[in-house]
Design an enzyme around this catalytic site. Structure first.
Site, PDB file in Angstrom:
ATOM      1  N   GLU A 245       0.872  -1.175   0.000  1.00  0.00           N
ATOM      2  CA  GLU A 245       0.000   0.000   0.000  1.00  0.00           C
ATOM      3  C   GLU A 245       0.905   1.218   0.000  1.00  0.00           C
ATOM      4  OE1 GLU A 245      -3.549   2.483   2.265  1.00  0.00           O
ATOM      5  OE2 GLU A 245      -2.464   0.975   3.428  1.00  0.00           O
TER       6      GLU A 245
ATOM      7  N   LYS B  80      -3.682  21.354  -7.886  1.00  0.00           N
ATOM      8  CA  LYS B  80      -3.139  22.329  -8.844  1.00  0.00           C
ATOM      9  C   LYS B  80      -2.490  21.603 -10.027  1.00  0.00           C
ATOM     10  CE  LYS B  80      -2.320  25.913  -5.488  1.00  0.00           C
ATOM     11  NZ  LYS B  80      -1.426  26.274  -4.413  1.00  0.00           N
TER      12      LYS B  80
ATOM     13  N   ASP C 236     -12.230   9.561  -2.123  1.00  0.00           N
ATOM     14  CA  ASP C 236     -13.481  10.310  -2.009  1.00  0.00           C
ATOM     15  C   ASP C 236     -13.449  11.486  -2.981  1.00  0.00           C
ATOM     16  OD1 ASP C 236     -11.288  11.503  -0.481  1.00  0.00           O
ATOM     17  OD2 ASP C 236     -12.734  13.112  -0.147  1.00  0.00           O
TER      18      ASP C 236
ATOM     19  N   THR D 274     -10.243   2.231   5.194  1.00  0.00           N
ATOM     20  CA  THR D 274      -9.092   3.021   5.621  1.00  0.00           C
ATOM     21  C   THR D 274      -9.603   4.085   6.603  1.00  0.00           C
ATOM     22  OG1 THR D 274      -9.118   4.915   4.106  1.00  0.00           O
ATOM     23  CG2 THR D 274      -8.351   2.826   3.197  1.00  0.00           C
ATOM     24  N   GLU D 275      -8.684   4.796   7.246  1.00  0.00           N
ATOM     25  CA  GLU D 275      -9.094   5.881   8.150  1.00  0.00           C
ATOM     26  C   GLU D 275      -9.920   6.928   7.392  1.00  0.00           C
ATOM     27  OE1 GLU D 275      -5.757   4.871   8.572  1.00  0.00           O
ATOM     28  OE2 GLU D 275      -5.502   4.591  10.737  1.00  0.00           O
ATOM     29  N   TYR D 276      -9.412   7.326   6.221  1.00  0.00           N
ATOM     30  CA  TYR D 276     -10.100   8.351   5.441  1.00  0.00           C
ATOM     31  C   TYR D 276     -11.449   7.849   4.945  1.00  0.00           C
ATOM     32  CZ  TYR D 276      -6.526  11.960   5.271  1.00  0.00           C
ATOM     33  OH  TYR D 276      -5.661  12.969   5.605  1.00  0.00           O
TER      34      TYR D 276
ATOM     35  N   ASP E 204      -3.142  11.743  -1.798  1.00  0.00           N
ATOM     36  CA  ASP E 204      -3.238  13.211  -1.810  1.00  0.00           C
ATOM     37  C   ASP E 204      -3.643  13.683  -3.208  1.00  0.00           C
ATOM     38  OD1 ASP E 204      -2.439  13.365   0.870  1.00  0.00           O
ATOM     39  OD2 ASP E 204      -0.320  13.295   0.326  1.00  0.00           O
TER      40      ASP E 204
HETATM   41  N1  SAM Z   1      -4.211   5.709   2.934  1.00  0.00           N
HETATM   42  C1  SAM Z   1      -4.607   6.388   4.151  1.00  0.00           C
HETATM   43  C2  SAM Z   1      -6.096   6.417   4.278  1.00  0.00           C
HETATM   44  O1  SAM Z   1      -6.786   6.140   3.289  1.00  0.00           O
HETATM   45  O2  SAM Z   1      -6.600   6.676   5.384  1.00  0.00           O
HETATM   46  C3  SAM Z   1      -3.983   7.788   4.232  1.00  0.00           C
HETATM   47  C4  SAM Z   1      -4.442   8.788   3.223  1.00  0.00           C
HETATM   48  S1  SAM Z   1      -3.525  10.326   3.324  1.00  0.00           S
HETATM   49  C5  SAM Z   1      -4.544  11.461   2.510  1.00  0.00           C
HETATM   50  C6  SAM Z   1      -2.229  10.058   2.140  1.00  0.00           C
HETATM   51  C7  SAM Z   1      -0.950   9.522   2.747  1.00  0.00           C
HETATM   52  O3  SAM Z   1      -0.042   9.227   1.693  1.00  0.00           O
HETATM   53  C8  SAM Z   1      -0.244  10.499   3.655  1.00  0.00           C
HETATM   54  O4  SAM Z   1       0.067   9.874   4.875  1.00  0.00           O
HETATM   55  C9  SAM Z   1       1.020  10.885   2.893  1.00  0.00           C
HETATM   56  O5  SAM Z   1       2.110  11.209   3.735  1.00  0.00           O
HETATM   57  C10 SAM Z   1       1.265   9.645   2.071  1.00  0.00           C
HETATM   58  N2  SAM Z   1       2.000   9.919   0.814  1.00  0.00           N
HETATM   59  C11 SAM Z   1       1.710  10.881  -0.072  1.00  0.00           C
HETATM   60  N3  SAM Z   1       2.592  10.875  -1.087  1.00  0.00           N
HETATM   61  C12 SAM Z   1       3.460   9.867  -0.832  1.00  0.00           C
HETATM   62  C13 SAM Z   1       4.606   9.377  -1.491  1.00  0.00           C
HETATM   63  N4  SAM Z   1       5.038   9.944  -2.630  1.00  0.00           N
HETATM   64  N5  SAM Z   1       5.261   8.322  -0.964  1.00  0.00           N
HETATM   65  C14 SAM Z   1       4.840   7.769   0.205  1.00  0.00           C
HETATM   66  N6  SAM Z   1       3.765   8.202   0.898  1.00  0.00           N
HETATM   67  C15 SAM Z   1       3.073   9.241   0.389  1.00  0.00           C
END
Ligand code: SAM
Length: 215
Positions: free
Chosen positions: A44, A123, A155, A193-195, A119
């Site tokens: 993941e 932009k 989402d 997932t948490e989100y 994420d």
């Molecule tokens: N997957 C989890 C959930 O659905 O609850 C977390 C979602 S959170 C919005 C996105 C996570 O991806 C963040 O913890 C961020 O630090 C990590 N992340 C974003 N870009 C990443 C990258 N290039 N490599 C590793 N982790 C990354």
């Protein structure tokens, strides 16, 4: 994800090499050696605080999992959860940036990739940071077995639309698309997932896709 710096996070992570792998570059091509059993390996990317990957490892003892996260402050929360769940023989955590994937995993070493609530980087000038940008698809394609699938939940409608286009333009075959995952009846396989928990509790639809690289 809003980031609050966690004091001592790096030290806590370093103190648990049995859970957060620390010698990742030496393991390229040999990831099965960190698990109790040799079995298909799923990753993941961007696991956040780890609820999904822990749930998947508990539910699927016949598969191996690695949860990948780039920030110490987030990784340490996932680490705490793994410790609380009771260390699992089929789960490891890895603190790297997704752009390093091909330095860490050998070609064909991974059976499948999960992306959850990545994420959105709305932009246009940040499009290359989206984990479904073609530059990342190339990396997943390199490390995954030929029949490996990307499974993506979000989402965020704009990120989902972007991802459908990005994967299709790359030549991937969409095998399953859901515009409101939680309306499905056959959901016993779904690990939240948490989100996902947060957004679905607010009544927001969860989008999901599953896609493979054309052979
Ligand atoms: N997957 C989890 C959930 O659905 O609850 C977390 C979602 S959170 C919005 C996105 C996570 O991806 C963040 O913890 C961020 O630090 C990590 N992340 C974003 N870009 C990443 C990258 N290039 N490599 C590793 N982790 C990354």
């Amino acid at each position: 994800m809003r980031l609050r710096k966690v004091k001592g996070a790096a030290e806590t992570i370093a103190a648990h090499p049995n859970i957060v792998v620390q010698n990742e570059k030496e393991l390229k091509g040999n990831w099965q050696s960190v698990f109790e059993k040799e079995q298909p390996l799923y990753i993941e990317v961007g696991m956040g605080k780890g609820q999904f990957v822990i749930g998947m490892a508990q539910k699927n003892p016949h598969l191996n999992f690695i949860g990948i996260e780039k920030f110490d402050s987030v990784m340490v929360r996932a680490l705490e959860k793994v410790i609380e769940a009771g260390e699992l023989p089929n789960l490891k955590l890895l603190k790297i940036d997704a752009d390093e994937l091909t330095e860490i995993f050998e070609e064909n070493e991974v059976a499948g990739v999960y992306l959850n609530f990545s994420d959105p980087w709305p932009k246009p000038r940040h499009a290359k940071r989206r984990l479904t940008h073609e530059n990342f698809l190339k990396l997943y394609q390199t490390i995954m077995k030929e029949d490996g699938a990307i499974r993506f939940k979000t989402d965020n409608r704009l990120l989902f639309e972007y991802s459908l286009a990005s994967l299709s333009q790359y030549g991937m075959i969409l095998q399953d698309v859901a515009l409101d995952l939680h309306k499905r009846e056959d959901l016993e396989w779904n690990v939240m997932t948490e989100y996902e928990q947060k957004f679905s509790a607010k009544g927001q639809p969860i989008y999901r896709l599953e896609a493979v690289f054309a052979q």
